[in-house]
Design a protein around this motif. Sequence first.
Motif, PDB file in Angstrom:
ATOM      1  N   LEU A  72       1.430  -1.095   0.194  1.00  0.00           N
ATOM      2  CA  LEU A  72      -0.217   0.033  -0.065  1.00  0.00           C
ATOM      3  C   LEU A  72       1.039   1.663  -0.273  1.00  0.00           C
ATOM      4  N   HIS A 116      -6.271  -3.303  -4.390  1.00  0.00           N
ATOM      5  CA  HIS A 116      -6.646  -3.648  -2.975  1.00  0.00           C
ATOM      6  C   HIS A 116      -7.786  -4.071  -2.750  1.00  0.00           C
ATOM      7  N   ASP A 118      -9.736  -5.764  -1.232  1.00  0.00           N
ATOM      8  CA  ASP A 118      -9.615  -6.496   0.562  1.00  0.00           C
ATOM      9  C   ASP A 118      -9.383  -5.163   1.084  1.00  0.00           C
ATOM     10  N   THR A 119      -8.434  -3.858   0.339  1.00  0.00           N
ATOM     11  CA  THR A 119      -8.361  -3.034   1.626  1.00  0.00           C
ATOM     12  C   THR A 119     -10.004  -1.925   1.661  1.00  0.00           C
ATOM     13  N   SER A 120     -11.277  -2.414   1.026  1.00  0.00           N
ATOM     14  CA  SER A 120     -12.422  -1.447   0.948  1.00  0.00           C
ATOM     15  C   SER A 120     -13.076  -1.153   2.172  1.00  0.00           C
ATOM     16  N   PRO A 133     -11.652   3.575   1.355  1.00  0.00           N
ATOM     17  CA  PRO A 133     -10.617   2.153   2.474  1.00  0.00           C
ATOM     18  C   PRO A 133     -11.454   2.100   3.894  1.00  0.00           C
ATOM     19  N   GLN A 137      -8.501  -1.854   8.929  1.00  0.00           N
ATOM     20  CA  GLN A 137      -7.916  -2.564   8.654  1.00  0.00           C
ATOM     21  C   GLN A 137      -5.965  -1.662   9.145  1.00  0.00           C
ATOM     22  N   THR A 140      -3.585  -0.638   6.109  1.00  0.00           N
ATOM     23  CA  THR A 140      -4.611   0.218   6.175  1.00  0.00           C
ATOM     24  C   THR A 140      -4.161   2.082   6.632  1.00  0.00           C
TER      25      THR A 140
END
Length: 386
Positions: A72, A116, A118-120, A133, A137, A140
């Motif tokens: 990231l 990415h 999975d960051t949302s 985002p 996490q 993040t």
Amino acid sequence: MKASTFVYPWDVNGDPEAAARIAGLGVQQATLASAYHSTRALTPRHPRHRIVTAEHAAVLYPADSRWEGRALRPYPAGDWAPGDAFGEAAEALTGAGLDVHTWVVLAHNSRLGAEHPDTSVVNAYGDRYPWAPCIAQPATRAYLVDLAVEAALRPGAAGTELESLGWYGLQHLHAHDKTGGVPLGDAGMYLMALCFCGTCREGYGEQGADPDELAAAVRSALEPLWRGAPDDGGWAGVEKLLGAGTAAATRAWRDGTARTLQETAVRAVRAAAPEGFQILLHADPVTYHVGANAGVDPEHILSVADGVVVPCAGGPDLLTPFARAREDAVVAANFPVVSAMGGSPGTLAADVARAKESGASEVRLYHAGLASDGDLEAIRSALARL
């Protein structure tokens, strides 16, 4: 009252008259974008172009080595802001006699979500919001804190204004956005903002809520709104739809997550900043609100930051909780002044007067680069009377 206007680097770079024109409005400061989301912007006076298309969220300066080896990381700008676009514009604005503060957009990045996923944020139906985002996490959060530090502390900047330092939800002015067909209202928007990624599911569990049962409850609560039932709005509306205990569990997780991120980011910026560097947050005094103006507790955020920038398009009411929380804090009233985008530059003097009565200590104007010549003249006239 000190006044500042928001500006993009592409409003200034390549236009030798831009910095003097902005200073001539009567503002003392330019709040200049250093990290910004995707946009399509008008530049009505620029000698080289009339439209700038920023294709994705990007930093408007060369990122440094802190990002090496990290998945990231911020994206460099394309030809809409090449090289150190921020630094070039900041130098011109400073040369025109203006203070320059950075304008940093954080938890709002569609490209990050696309590359990415999975960051949302993931809603109760399993839909991902790539522009949002999830701030719970760990990776993040680390990315957002480091971005806040790097983008805030650009050479020549005397302060920063951190936007989107909190939860983002369904509200998003996306390309050809068509999400307004059902009026969800305040309560419905909160329910549609609840995240069910793996980290948030664990967080709800820590608050005593089974995440699968919670997601089902959110879907059931939203069903009457999809059929056209009125949304009672406010937190009472959320409690009515979801149940008071369940609603409280979601808010405890989300409020705590946003609060600790804000504390960590501001602390990191302050630790790296020179003495006297000013740190403001774009903020809303209702903690469960989401979006560019992060929902915060006024007393808490003003114990962390030097002040806030508060949206005042609908009037000055949101200013009062901040003004009451801490007398010496900066409370900047943010007014849209582009008439074709809903702003009212013709009433700016009266609007500022009402904001001052409600506790505003400074003024922000959105946005000098987007405004017409007529809007700029109205701004100049209003500021001359203040």
